[in-house]
Design a protein around this motif. Structure first.
Motif, PDB file in Angstrom:
ATOM      1  N   PHE A 190     -10.420  -5.119  -1.289  1.00 57.89           N
ATOM      2  CA  PHE A 190      -9.722  -4.160  -0.419  1.00 57.89           C
ATOM      3  C   PHE A 190     -10.436  -2.826  -0.496  1.00 57.89           C
ATOM      4  O   PHE A 190     -10.680  -2.296  -1.586  1.00 57.89           O
ATOM      5  N   PHE A 191     -10.773  -2.256   0.670  1.00 54.74           N
ATOM      6  CA  PHE A 191     -11.422  -0.947   0.755  1.00 54.74           C
ATOM      7  C   PHE A 191     -10.391   0.095   1.186  1.00 54.74           C
ATOM      8  O   PHE A 191      -9.954   0.082   2.334  1.00 54.74           O
ATOM      9  N   PRO A 192      -9.990   1.012   0.297  1.00 47.76           N
ATOM     10  CA  PRO A 192      -9.006   2.043   0.650  1.00 47.76           C
ATOM     11  C   PRO A 192      -9.660   3.208   1.398  1.00 47.76           C
ATOM     12  O   PRO A 192      -9.942   4.262   0.830  1.00 47.76           O
ATOM     13  N   THR A 193      -9.886   3.025   2.669  1.00 44.78           N
ATOM     14  CA  THR A 193     -10.642   4.007   3.450  1.00 44.78           C
ATOM     15  C   THR A 193      -9.807   5.196   3.920  1.00 44.78           C
ATOM     16  O   THR A 193     -10.358   6.184   4.383  1.00 44.78           O
ATOM     17  N   LYS A 194      -8.479   5.075   3.858  1.00 43.92           N
ATOM     18  CA  LYS A 194      -7.589   6.079   4.466  1.00 43.92           C
ATOM     19  C   LYS A 194      -7.975   6.262   5.940  1.00 43.92           C
ATOM     20  O   LYS A 194      -8.195   5.283   6.633  1.00 43.92           O
ATOM     21  N   SER A 214      -3.373  -7.019  13.140  1.00 44.66           N
ATOM     22  CA  SER A 214      -4.335  -5.950  12.861  1.00 44.66           C
ATOM     23  C   SER A 214      -4.664  -5.215  14.157  1.00 44.66           C
ATOM     24  O   SER A 214      -4.853  -5.864  15.196  1.00 44.66           O
ATOM     25  N   PRO A 215      -4.706  -3.886  14.112  1.00 47.07           N
ATOM     26  CA  PRO A 215      -4.526  -2.987  12.962  1.00 47.07           C
ATOM     27  C   PRO A 215      -3.054  -2.753  12.637  1.00 47.07           C
ATOM     28  O   PRO A 215      -2.171  -3.087  13.417  1.00 47.07           O
ATOM     29  N   PHE A 216      -2.815  -2.150  11.455  1.00 49.68           N
ATOM     30  CA  PHE A 216      -1.456  -1.835  11.039  1.00 49.68           C
ATOM     31  C   PHE A 216      -1.434  -0.420  10.450  1.00 49.68           C
ATOM     32  O   PHE A 216      -2.435   0.076   9.951  1.00 49.68           O
ATOM     33  N   ASP A 217      -0.271   0.227  10.556  1.00 49.79           N
ATOM     34  CA  ASP A 217      -0.161   1.651  10.195  1.00 49.79           C
ATOM     35  C   ASP A 217       0.397   1.847   8.788  1.00 49.79           C
ATOM     36  O   ASP A 217       1.330   1.158   8.372  1.00 49.79           O
ATOM     37  N   THR A 252      -4.435   4.309   9.840  1.00 51.91           N
ATOM     38  CA  THR A 252      -4.403   2.927  10.296  1.00 51.91           C
ATOM     39  C   THR A 252      -5.498   2.135   9.590  1.00 51.91           C
ATOM     40  O   THR A 252      -6.629   2.607   9.464  1.00 51.91           O
ATOM     41  N   LEU A 253      -5.141   0.935   9.135  1.00 48.40           N
ATOM     42  CA  LEU A 253      -6.109   0.035   8.512  1.00 48.40           C
ATOM     43  C   LEU A 253      -6.189  -1.248   9.330  1.00 48.40           C
ATOM     44  O   LEU A 253      -5.338  -1.502  10.189  1.00 48.40           O
ATOM     45  N   ILE A 284       0.857  -1.183   0.000  1.00 45.83           N
ATOM     46  CA  ILE A 284       0.000   0.000   0.000  1.00 45.83           C
ATOM     47  C   ILE A 284       0.891   1.229   0.000  1.00 45.83           C
ATOM     48  O   ILE A 284       1.753   1.373   0.869  1.00 45.83           O
ATOM     49  N   LYS A 285       0.698   2.100  -1.001  1.00 44.66           N
ATOM     50  CA  LYS A 285       1.453   3.350  -1.079  1.00 44.66           C
ATOM     51  C   LYS A 285       0.518   4.504  -0.749  1.00 44.66           C
ATOM     52  O   LYS A 285      -0.563   4.638  -1.316  1.00 44.66           O
ATOM     53  N   ASN A 286       0.977   5.339   0.165  1.00 50.95           N
ATOM     54  CA  ASN A 286       0.202   6.490   0.625  1.00 50.95           C
ATOM     55  C   ASN A 286       0.922   7.752   0.163  1.00 50.95           C
ATOM     56  O   ASN A 286       1.983   8.088   0.682  1.00 50.95           O
ATOM     57  N   ASN A 287       0.341   8.446  -0.799  1.00 53.54           N
ATOM     58  CA  ASN A 287       0.961   9.667  -1.327  1.00 53.54           C
ATOM     59  C   ASN A 287       0.392  10.928  -0.701  1.00 53.54           C
ATOM     60  O   ASN A 287       0.564  12.020  -1.231  1.00 53.54           O
ATOM     61  N   THR A 288      -0.281  10.787   0.437  1.00 57.13           N
ATOM     62  CA  THR A 288      -0.832  11.960   1.114  1.00 57.13           C
ATOM     63  C   THR A 288       0.041  12.325   2.311  1.00 57.13           C
ATOM     64  O   THR A 288       0.919  11.561   2.716  1.00 57.13           O
TER      65      THR A 288
END
Length: 197
Positions: A164-168, A134-137, A96-97, A87-91
């Motif tokens: 997979f739900f990308p909820t942020k 779970s959970p993981f950051d 946490t998911l 999972i790449k987070n560009n924000t």
């Protein structure tokens, strides 16, 4: 009407009102700071993907690298299934998911399988630090790579879809869903570097 009967009637009405409000709140909505209600729709934006293909949804880049079968782990021959993901987070915001909220398996009969605590206990005892409970950051402007899960599936069940739900940071925002179809040819045994010595 006696005081006792009036009290029972008032109590019953209160239970019905609060029960109805509570159910609606948990399933369909959340309250914002100005007390308005926001409705959430689940999985309306579907993003189909192949194994290892990166998909960008809701400012999240996701890839399912492999599906790992730990083998039969119960008396009924049920298998524990884990997901190797990136999972790449560009924000600029970390979030946490969790396996339970952000992942599910859809079986051929359309039944849904969610994360199971039994599989996490097994992984914690048997897998190296490549496994994340779970959970993981997910770090801001960063990348998460690891193995998460798992799920309990029947012994003969080798075909399913991973959602997979990308909820942020908003765990209720499930409008986007990344879907990866999996069959027996795409399921692997645990790699050597995953198993504790």
């Amino acid at each position: 009407m006696s005081i006792f009967k009036k009290s029972i009637a008032v109590l019953s009405a209160a239970v019905l009102v609060f029960g109805a409000v509570g159910c609606k709140h948990k399933i369909k909505s959340s309250e914002t700071s100005n007390n308005t209600v926001t409705e959430y729709k689940i999985g309306v934006n579907k993003h189909e993907a192949e194994m290892s293909q990166e998909v960008n949804a809701n400012e999240t880049i996701f890839a399912l690298n492999s599906v790992i079968d730990a083998g039969a782990q119960t008396e009924n021959g049920e298998h524990y299934i884990y997901l190797d993901i990136t999972i790449k987070n560009n924000t600029d915001s970390a979030y946490t998911l969790s396996t339970l909220n952000n992942f599910r398996l859809i079986m051929p009969d359309e039944s849904e399988v969610y994360g199971h605590v039994r599989t996490q206990l097994y992984a914690t005892n048997n897998f190296t630090d490549k496994y994340f409970g779970s959970p993981f950051d997910i770090p801001a402007n960063g990348e998460f790579r690891g193995i998460v899960g798992g799920f309990v599936v029947k012994a003969d069940q080798k075909d399913f879809t991973v959602d997979f739900f990308p909820t942020k940071e908003n765990e209720l925002d499930k409008e986007d869903v990344v879907r990866v179809k999996v069959d027996a040819s795409k399921i692997v045994s645990p790699p050597a570097d995953l198993i504790k010595n």
